[in-house]
Design a protein around this motif. Sequence first.
Motif, PDB file in Angstrom:
ATOM      1  N   PRO A 221       5.638 -15.983   5.231  1.00 28.15           N
ATOM      2  CA  PRO A 221       6.490 -14.897   5.726  1.00 28.15           C
ATOM      3  C   PRO A 221       7.564 -14.563   4.681  1.00 28.15           C
ATOM      4  O   PRO A 221       7.975 -15.442   3.910  1.00 28.15           O
ATOM      5  CB  PRO A 221       7.116 -15.495   6.989  1.00 28.15           C
ATOM      6  N   PRO A 222       8.051 -13.311   4.599  1.00 25.31           N
ATOM      7  CA  PRO A 222       7.757 -12.209   5.520  1.00 25.31           C
ATOM      8  C   PRO A 222       6.488 -11.423   5.168  1.00 25.31           C
ATOM      9  O   PRO A 222       6.082 -10.559   5.919  1.00 25.31           O
ATOM     10  CB  PRO A 222       8.975 -11.317   5.370  1.00 25.31           C
ATOM     11  N   SER A 223       5.838 -11.705   4.012  1.00 26.31           N
ATOM     12  CA  SER A 223       4.664 -10.909   3.616  1.00 26.31           C
ATOM     13  C   SER A 223       3.450 -11.237   4.481  1.00 26.31           C
ATOM     14  O   SER A 223       2.797 -10.345   5.030  1.00 26.31           O
ATOM     15  CB  SER A 223       4.343 -11.161   2.139  1.00 26.31           C
ATOM     16  N   SER A 224       3.114 -12.538   4.570  1.00 26.74           N
ATOM     17  CA  SER A 224       2.000 -13.011   5.398  1.00 26.74           C
ATOM     18  C   SER A 224       0.695 -12.258   5.103  1.00 26.74           C
ATOM     19  O   SER A 224      -0.003 -11.814   6.020  1.00 26.74           O
ATOM     20  CB  SER A 224       2.351 -12.890   6.893  1.00 26.74           C
ATOM     21  N   LEU A 225       0.365 -12.116   3.816  1.00 26.94           N
ATOM     22  CA  LEU A 225      -0.829 -11.370   3.428  1.00 26.94           C
ATOM     23  C   LEU A 225      -2.074 -12.254   3.475  1.00 26.94           C
ATOM     24  O   LEU A 225      -2.005 -13.459   3.204  1.00 26.94           O
ATOM     25  CB  LEU A 225      -0.669 -10.801   2.016  1.00 26.94           C
TER      26      LEU A 225
ATOM     27  N   LEU B 154      12.758  -9.741  -4.524  1.00 23.70           N
ATOM     28  CA  LEU B 154      12.828  -8.854  -3.365  1.00 23.70           C
ATOM     29  C   LEU B 154      11.632  -9.102  -2.449  1.00 23.70           C
ATOM     30  O   LEU B 154      10.559  -9.480  -2.904  1.00 23.70           O
ATOM     31  CB  LEU B 154      12.863  -7.396  -3.814  1.00 23.70           C
ATOM     32  N   SER B 155      11.828  -8.858  -1.166  1.00 24.54           N
ATOM     33  CA  SER B 155      10.760  -9.116  -0.192  1.00 24.54           C
ATOM     34  C   SER B 155       9.818  -7.939  -0.003  1.00 24.54           C
ATOM     35  O   SER B 155       8.780  -8.075   0.634  1.00 24.54           O
ATOM     36  CB  SER B 155      11.370  -9.485   1.172  1.00 24.54           C
ATOM     37  N   SER B 156      10.126  -6.780  -0.570  1.00 21.90           N
ATOM     38  CA  SER B 156       9.311  -5.590  -0.420  1.00 21.90           C
ATOM     39  C   SER B 156       7.992  -5.726  -1.180  1.00 21.90           C
ATOM     40  O   SER B 156       7.963  -6.168  -2.331  1.00 21.90           O
ATOM     41  CB  SER B 156      10.074  -4.363  -0.925  1.00 21.90           C
ATOM     42  N   ILE B 157       6.882  -5.317  -0.558  1.00 21.60           N
ATOM     43  CA  ILE B 157       5.580  -5.340  -1.218  1.00 21.60           C
ATOM     44  C   ILE B 157       5.547  -4.333  -2.359  1.00 21.60           C
ATOM     45  O   ILE B 157       4.960  -4.591  -3.421  1.00 21.60           O
ATOM     46  CB  ILE B 157       4.460  -5.022  -0.206  1.00 21.60           C
ATOM     47  N   ILE B 158       6.187  -3.184  -2.163  1.00 19.50           N
ATOM     48  CA  ILE B 158       6.247  -2.173  -3.229  1.00 19.50           C
ATOM     49  C   ILE B 158       6.972  -2.743  -4.442  1.00 19.50           C
ATOM     50  O   ILE B 158       6.530  -2.575  -5.594  1.00 19.50           O
ATOM     51  CB  ILE B 158       6.934  -0.894  -2.732  1.00 19.50           C
TER      52      ILE B 158
ATOM     53  N   MET C  31       7.162  -5.837  -5.213  1.00 20.63           N
ATOM     54  CA  MET C  31       6.309  -6.862  -5.811  1.00 20.63           C
ATOM     55  C   MET C  31       5.246  -6.238  -6.699  1.00 20.63           C
ATOM     56  O   MET C  31       4.950  -6.746  -7.787  1.00 20.63           O
ATOM     57  CB  MET C  31       5.648  -7.702  -4.710  1.00 20.63           C
ATOM     58  N   VAL C  32       4.646  -5.128  -6.252  1.00 25.28           N
ATOM     59  CA  VAL C  32       3.639  -4.460  -7.073  1.00 25.28           C
ATOM     60  C   VAL C  32       4.251  -3.973  -8.380  1.00 25.28           C
ATOM     61  O   VAL C  32       3.689  -4.176  -9.468  1.00 25.28           O
ATOM     62  CB  VAL C  32       3.028  -3.267  -6.299  1.00 25.28           C
ATOM     63  N   LEU C  33       5.427  -3.337  -8.305  1.00 29.10           N
ATOM     64  CA  LEU C  33       6.104  -2.870  -9.517  1.00 29.10           C
ATOM     65  C   LEU C  33       6.481  -4.047 -10.413  1.00 29.10           C
ATOM     66  O   LEU C  33       6.369  -3.968 -11.647  1.00 29.10           O
ATOM     67  CB  LEU C  33       7.354  -2.072  -9.143  1.00 29.10           C
ATOM     68  N   ALA C  34       6.901  -5.140  -9.777  1.00 24.92           N
ATOM     69  CA  ALA C  34       7.279  -6.326 -10.553  1.00 24.92           C
ATOM     70  C   ALA C  34       6.083  -6.897 -11.303  1.00 24.92           C
ATOM     71  O   ALA C  34       6.187  -7.246 -12.489  1.00 24.92           O
ATOM     72  CB  ALA C  34       7.874  -7.381  -9.626  1.00 24.92           C
ATOM     73  N   LEU C  35       4.937  -6.980 -10.634  1.00 24.24           N
ATOM     74  CA  LEU C  35       3.752  -7.545 -11.280  1.00 24.24           C
ATOM     75  C   LEU C  35       3.240  -6.651 -12.400  1.00 24.24           C
ATOM     76  O   LEU C  35       2.766  -7.138 -13.428  1.00 24.24           O
ATOM     77  CB  LEU C  35       2.659  -7.772 -10.240  1.00 24.24           C
ATOM     78  N   LEU C  36       3.338  -5.334 -12.214  1.00 26.28           N
ATOM     79  CA  LEU C  36       2.986  -4.412 -13.300  1.00 26.28           C
ATOM     80  C   LEU C  36       3.880  -4.653 -14.511  1.00 26.28           C
ATOM     81  O   LEU C  36       3.418  -4.683 -15.656  1.00 26.28           O
ATOM     82  CB  LEU C  36       3.113  -2.968 -12.821  1.00 26.28           C
ATOM     83  N   GLY C  37       5.170  -4.826 -14.255  1.00 27.98           N
ATOM     84  CA  GLY C  37       6.104  -5.085 -15.342  1.00 27.98           C
ATOM     85  C   GLY C  37       5.901  -6.435 -15.992  1.00 27.98           C
ATOM     86  O   GLY C  37       6.016  -6.576 -17.221  1.00 27.98           O
ATOM     87  N   VAL C  38       5.591  -7.450 -15.175  1.00 33.02           N
ATOM     88  CA  VAL C  38       5.312  -8.783 -15.723  1.00 33.02           C
ATOM     89  C   VAL C  38       4.124  -8.727 -16.678  1.00 33.02           C
ATOM     90  O   VAL C  38       4.160  -9.286 -17.781  1.00 33.02           O
ATOM     91  CB  VAL C  38       5.046  -9.788 -14.575  1.00 33.02           C
ATOM     92  N   CYS C  39       3.071  -8.026 -16.271  1.00 28.89           N
ATOM     93  CA  CYS C  39       1.884  -7.898 -17.129  1.00 28.89           C
ATOM     94  C   CYS C  39       2.201  -7.107 -18.395  1.00 28.89           C
ATOM     95  O   CYS C  39       1.777  -7.480 -19.497  1.00 28.89           O
ATOM     96  CB  CYS C  39       0.751  -7.228 -16.357  1.00 28.89           C
ATOM     97  N   ALA C  40       2.940  -6.005 -18.250  1.00 31.69           N
ATOM     98  CA  ALA C  40       3.277  -5.182 -19.408  1.00 31.69           C
ATOM     99  C   ALA C  40       4.111  -5.973 -20.412  1.00 31.69           C
ATOM    100  O   ALA C  40       3.832  -5.969 -21.623  1.00 31.69           O
ATOM    101  CB  ALA C  40       4.033  -3.928 -18.960  1.00 31.69           C
TER     102      ALA C  40
END
Length: 370
Positions: A221-225, A276-280, A282-291
């Motif tokens: 939690p809070p994502s619980s994917l 941050l707990s937001s999924i959006i 997280m997606v932006l963060a992972l894109l930046g981590v990869c870049a």
Amino acid sequence: MSSQPQLRLQFIVFALVAASFTNIYITQPVLPVLQNEFAADAVTVSYSVAAVILGIALANMPFGALVVALAGLLCAITDNLGLLIGARFVQGLFIPALTTCLAAFLARTLPSERLSVVMGSYVSATVIGGLGGRLLGGWIHPPLHWRYAFVFAAVWILIAGLIALLALPREERHHDQQKQQPSYWEIIKRWDPLRIYLVSCGSFFVFSSVFNYLPFRLEAPPSSLATEWITLLYLTYLMGVFIGPMAGKLSNRFGSAISMISGTLVLAFSMSLTLLSSIIAMVLALLGVCAGFFALHAAAVGTLNQRVTSGQGRANALYVLLYYLGGWIGITVCGLIYEQAGWNGAVMVCLGMLLIPLMIGITEQRCPNR
């Protein structure tokens, strides 16, 4: 070399590298599944990734695809977690025989002005393989079982290895040149290649830790994917396909130091976003981590092969050693931190580690040849 043989060679090399790297990260998206299936803690099941990375770090030896495939099949059938981790370690021992020599081959055969761009493309091939393994493990599990991913990867690497064995051209060796090769110690005691090794070590420490503990972070939690949705986020890894060649071009134009500094800053900012707990977010963060990471990686490997004028094979072997050793240390250390202080604690450790590539990038900018 005409265009058709050159394209065939590129395809063979790409297939072999991708098949090799597919085997590395198969268990990463299903680590929470392994935790439940084997009744183990998060750190222990993470060794199913850390063990293969440690094996790669320790071995740059002339073996073949057969052992990697057989160890993968053993992973597919065993009900013992210790045996699975041991087989993953064996895979790591043999994967460098399929990949490390390619970088040295490119360094010996390409002109320096093309080397950074081509090395960036080599990095892109590792991206496809790394992503393929993650998608294979995560997406096969819901309809079938994660064990089938190992069978598929074993068959793929056997086919790619056989094609490479039959079709790759043989390189002529000159004994008078081999006598002039510097020793490992002579290479690593020089500050200019050593600091490049530290960049690779520090950056992969961070990158491997983020993606290894991402499933635990997102399953809770809070994502619980669910596993398939966590696996979907690994598609951000595709950023490396574009960043690798682009970083090589930027290094040629502005210098590798700028690529290292900017890559580190992007990586640090993106790591902060994962808090941050937001999924959006997280997606932006992972894109930046990869870049950020792939910009650092491409700039480092390109700089190394431009700077080392002899002994490229040994120089690249040392690069692989420090690169994967950093990943193994990162998974191990951040796993212990994650158990005690959660995701926030692991992120703080990673941000501290990024001071290494940042300071080295600044050093490169001020005195690149010293």
